[in-house]
Design an enzyme around this catalytic site. Structure first.
Site, PDB file in Angstrom:
ATOM      1  CD  GLU A 267     -41.560  28.799  14.230  1.00 39.26           C
ATOM      2  OE1 GLU A 267     -40.834  28.641  13.021  1.00 39.26           O
ATOM      3  OE2 GLU A 267     -42.451  30.270  14.047  1.00 39.26           O
ATOM      4  CB  CYS A 302     -34.939  25.846  11.371  1.00 38.20           C
ATOM      5  SG  CYS A 302     -34.517  27.253  12.031  1.00 38.20           S
TER       6      CYS A 302
HETATM    7  P1  NAD Z   1     -34.726  18.843  20.120  1.00 47.19           P
HETATM    8  O1  NAD Z   1     -36.234  19.022  19.791  1.00 47.19           O
HETATM    9  O2  NAD Z   1     -33.932  17.625  20.433  1.00 47.19           O
HETATM   10  O3  NAD Z   1     -34.819  19.810  21.147  1.00 47.19           O
HETATM   11  C1  NAD Z   1     -35.489  20.617  21.930  1.00 47.19           C
HETATM   12  C2  NAD Z   1     -35.255  21.448  23.501  1.00 47.19           C
HETATM   13  O4  NAD Z   1     -36.680  20.337  23.607  1.00 47.19           O
HETATM   14  C3  NAD Z   1     -34.826  21.517  24.335  1.00 47.19           C
HETATM   15  O5  NAD Z   1     -34.731  22.018  25.084  1.00 47.19           O
HETATM   16  C4  NAD Z   1     -34.482  19.874  24.841  1.00 47.19           C
HETATM   17  O6  NAD Z   1     -34.226  19.716  25.765  1.00 47.19           O
HETATM   18  C5  NAD Z   1     -36.021  20.154  24.296  1.00 47.19           C
HETATM   19  N1  NAD Z   1     -36.834  18.368  24.516  1.00 47.19           N
HETATM   20  C6  NAD Z   1     -36.417  17.224  23.893  1.00 47.19           C
HETATM   21  N2  NAD Z   1     -36.841  16.095  24.131  1.00 47.19           N
HETATM   22  C7  NAD Z   1     -37.799  17.199  24.544  1.00 47.19           C
HETATM   23  C8  NAD Z   1     -39.842  15.884  25.337  1.00 47.19           C
HETATM   24  N3  NAD Z   1     -39.725  14.543  25.273  1.00 47.19           N
HETATM   25  N4  NAD Z   1     -40.146  16.839  25.988  1.00 47.19           N
HETATM   26  C9  NAD Z   1     -40.390  18.398  26.262  1.00 47.19           C
HETATM   27  N5  NAD Z   1     -38.522  18.423  25.835  1.00 47.19           N
HETATM   28  C10 NAD Z   1     -38.099  18.400  24.995  1.00 47.19           C
HETATM   29  O7  NAD Z   1     -34.173  19.872  18.683  1.00 47.19           O
HETATM   30  P2  NAD Z   1     -32.536  20.023  19.165  1.00 47.19           P
HETATM   31  O8  NAD Z   1     -31.595  18.804  18.533  1.00 47.19           O
HETATM   32  O9  NAD Z   1     -31.864  20.676  20.630  1.00 47.19           O
HETATM   33  O10 NAD Z   1     -31.878  21.520  17.887  1.00 47.19           O
HETATM   34  C11 NAD Z   1     -32.193  21.260  16.791  1.00 47.19           C
HETATM   35  C12 NAD Z   1     -33.810  20.931  15.611  1.00 47.19           C
HETATM   36  O11 NAD Z   1     -34.112  22.776  16.340  1.00 47.19           O
HETATM   37  C13 NAD Z   1     -33.903  21.005  14.486  1.00 47.19           C
HETATM   38  O12 NAD Z   1     -34.370  20.014  14.116  1.00 47.19           O
HETATM   39  C14 NAD Z   1     -33.555  22.772  14.073  1.00 47.19           C
HETATM   40  O13 NAD Z   1     -34.169  22.629  12.097  1.00 47.19           O
HETATM   41  C15 NAD Z   1     -34.717  23.019  14.691  1.00 47.19           C
HETATM   42  N6  NAD Z   1     -35.239  24.247  15.022  1.00 47.19           N
HETATM   43  C16 NAD Z   1     -36.273  24.900  14.280  1.00 47.19           C
HETATM   44  C17 NAD Z   1     -36.009  26.377  14.343  1.00 47.19           C
HETATM   45  C18 NAD Z   1     -37.131  26.855  13.868  1.00 47.19           C
HETATM   46  O14 NAD Z   1     -37.291  28.205  14.037  1.00 47.19           O
HETATM   47  N7  NAD Z   1     -37.910  26.535  12.721  1.00 47.19           N
HETATM   48  C19 NAD Z   1     -35.183  26.930  14.847  1.00 47.19           C
HETATM   49  C20 NAD Z   1     -33.950  26.658  15.676  1.00 47.19           C
HETATM   50  C21 NAD Z   1     -33.549  25.365  15.770  1.00 47.19           C
END
Ligand code: NAD
Length: 503
Positions: A267, A302
């Site tokens: 997501e 999101c």
């Molecule tokens: P992010 O992708 O930076 O991080 C999300 C998670 O992934 C965190 O726990 C982070 O520690 C982990 N992560 C980061 N780099 C990683 C790697 N290299 N390997 C493994 N794990 C890793 O996102 P964010 O900034 O925390 O959240 C914002 C994003 O989430 C926005 O793009 C938003 O649209 C999205 N989001 C989507 C939904 C949905 O249902 N579609 C809901 C909420 C948020």
């Protein structure tokens, strides 16, 4: 919920709050080693706590614990009614501990306490109740075969599920993954976002208090590229359920290919359009949904309605009313003040990113109607911002800003609106406002998004598949389909006829 509390009450509770800052493995809190990272309270810019920075070793330990609990059958072979009872008790415990859960997320990522109490905590409670109720409704099948065979299909849990979640709804995003995974009989390792690592530990503790066996629900804290990568690359993890950015979502698919070909559900980001046609019924209502759809949760949503596609016949009046109603609808303040509906952005980095996008909006020729700056507060705040005169080639119309920035684009009727709406790499959600049933259905048919709202925005309940098209990801949260995504089918073909010659 305790909505009668005042700012001073919440401040006093925040000061008295004690919480673990390590991991939760094999049914207990584990303090973690000397490697720590700092969680900053974005409302003040000051350190809130130091949290254990787990890596491959902690992930190995948590996955081994989850695997032991899975292999022993202590959870997956428990009578489904008993799993149902434990997850229902967990839902009750979430509600009973709502104040603490609300404080933990509010202090770490800046969400207004009133949103935690009115949205996140009740929604997480509902999520666990819903999936608890489904625990004993996961059926297999018997198929129609010739008389010499009996064929049945079993639906089984996958094994160890790794859940990786973001910071914008820390408790709720964890609930959307963990609840269906557990209800289906899996064991879980959850890696919360490093900006908001605290409520997950309490959630796992509550699972054990509800009667959940040790090792079934583990939490490892740590940075994404360390703990997150180790979990996603682990060869004993059967599925990664990820919510986060599109960039890291793509990385999850790479990790799966580099390791054990684990299942991946994603997501990710969005740039959701709201289409306002000239025949819409109630302009003020539509405008208020447009305002809340982009300024709620500081725009860190999101499915935020970040692109407002307004028919040119009503665009002038729409923007005028948006300015009038929206300019002061969201007031920045202390997230612990129950009057505050606009908290800080999650980090100083996120604030700088959003202000940079606002700069691009200005330099690429969009008209700044209000906002565009930061209030004079110490935290990571950005004022709600409206740009009009935007076209869909501008950066602010194409990229996910994840902040309170609305882009108003004029369109000429439904056809052009849909074409612009679909001109995006994202396909998360969309809305159309019209009195014409034919136009509404045409929009539902033609919009490339997983969720379409008609004459509303962000409505729904747990039965609604929440999921995405295109580069917003794959898979569904909430709903029965999500639960089935944490299962796999096994075919059992039983020969009943006379002894067959070997093929
Ligand atoms: P992010 O992708 O930076 O991080 C999300 C998670 O992934 C965190 O726990 C982070 O520690 C982990 N992560 C980061 N780099 C990683 C790697 N290299 N390997 C493994 N794990 C890793 O996102 P964010 O900034 O925390 O959240 C914002 C994003 O989430 C926005 O793009 C938003 O649209 C999205 N989001 C989507 C939904 C949905 O249902 N579609 C809901 C909420 C948020």
């Amino acid at each position: 919920m305790t909505n009668s509390l005042k700012l001073a009450d919440w401040q006093q509770r925040a000061t008295a709050l004690r919480f673990p800052t390590g991991h939760f493995i094999d049914g207990d809190h584990v303090p973690g080693g000397t490697a720590r990272f700092t969680v900053i309270n974005p409302a003040t810019g000051t350190p809130l706590c130091e949290v254990a920075a787990g890596g491959a070793a902690e992930i190995d330990r948590a996955v081994a614990s989850a695997r032991r609990s899975f292999s022993s059958g202590v959870w997956r072979r428990m009578a489904p009614r008993d799993r149902l009872a434990i997850l229902s008790r967990l839902a009750q415990l979430i509600a009973a501990n709502g104040e603490r859960l609300a404080l933990l997320d509010s202090l770490s990522m800046g969400k207004p306490i009133r949103d935690m109490l009115n949205i996140d905590v009740p929604s997480a409670t509902q999520c666990f109740s819903y999936f608890a109720e489904l625990s004993d409704k996961i059926d297999g099948a018997v198929t129609a075969t010739a008389a010499d065979a009996f064929h049945y299909i079993l639906r089984e849990p996958l094994g160890v599920v790794g859940c990786i979640v973001p910071w914008n709804y820390p408790l709720l995003m964890a609930a959307w993954k963990v609840a269906p995974a557990l209800a289906a009989g899996n064991s879980v390792v959850l890696k919360p976002a490093e900006q908001s690592p605290l409520s997950a530990l309490l959630l796992a503790q509550l699972f054990v208090e509800a009667g959940g066996p040790p090792g079934v629900f583990n939490v490892v804290n740590g940075l994404g590229n360390a703990a997150g990568a180790a979990l996603a690359l682990h060869n004993d993890v059967a599925k990664i359920a990820f919510t986060g950015s599109t960039v890291i979502g793509k990385q999850m698919l790479v990790y799966a290919g580099q390791s054990n070909m684990k299942r991946v559900s994603l997501e990710c980001g969005g740039k959701s359009p709201q289409i306002f046609l000239a025949d819409l019924e109630d302009l003020d209502r539509a405008v208020s949904y447009a305002i809340n759809g982009i300024f709620g949760n500081m725009g860190e949503v999101c499915n935020a309605g970040s692109r407002l596609l307004i028919d040119k016949r009503i665009a002038g009046e729409f923007v005028a009313r948006f300015i009038e109603q929206g300019r002061n609808a969201y007031r920045a303040g202390d997230p612990l003040d129950p009057q505050t509906n606009l908290g800080p952005l999650v980090t100083a980095k996120q604030r700088a990113r959003v202000l940079d996008y606002i700069g691009k909006g200005r330099s690429e020729g969009a008209r700044l109607e209000f906002g565009g700056d930061a209030p004079a507060l110490p935290g990571c705040y950005v004022n709600p911002t409206l740009f009009s005169g935007v076209n869909n080639r501008m950066t602010i119309a194409r990229e996910e800003i994840f902040g309170p920035v609305a882009a108003a684009i004029e369109v000429d009727g439904l056809e052009e609106a849909v074409a612009i709406a679909n001109d995006s790499i994202y396909g998360l959600a969309a809305a159309v406002w019209t009195r014409d049933l034919r136009k509404a259905h045409a929009a539902v048919r033609d919009l490339e998004a997983g969720v379409i709202w008609v004459n509303c925005f962000d409505h729904g309940d747990m039965t609604q598949p929440f999921g995405v098209y295109k580069q917003s990801g794959q898979g569904r949260d909430k709903c029965l389909e999500s639960l089935l995504g944490y299962t796999q089918t096994k075919s059992a073909w039983i020969h009943l006829g006379p002894a067959a010659n070997p093929p």
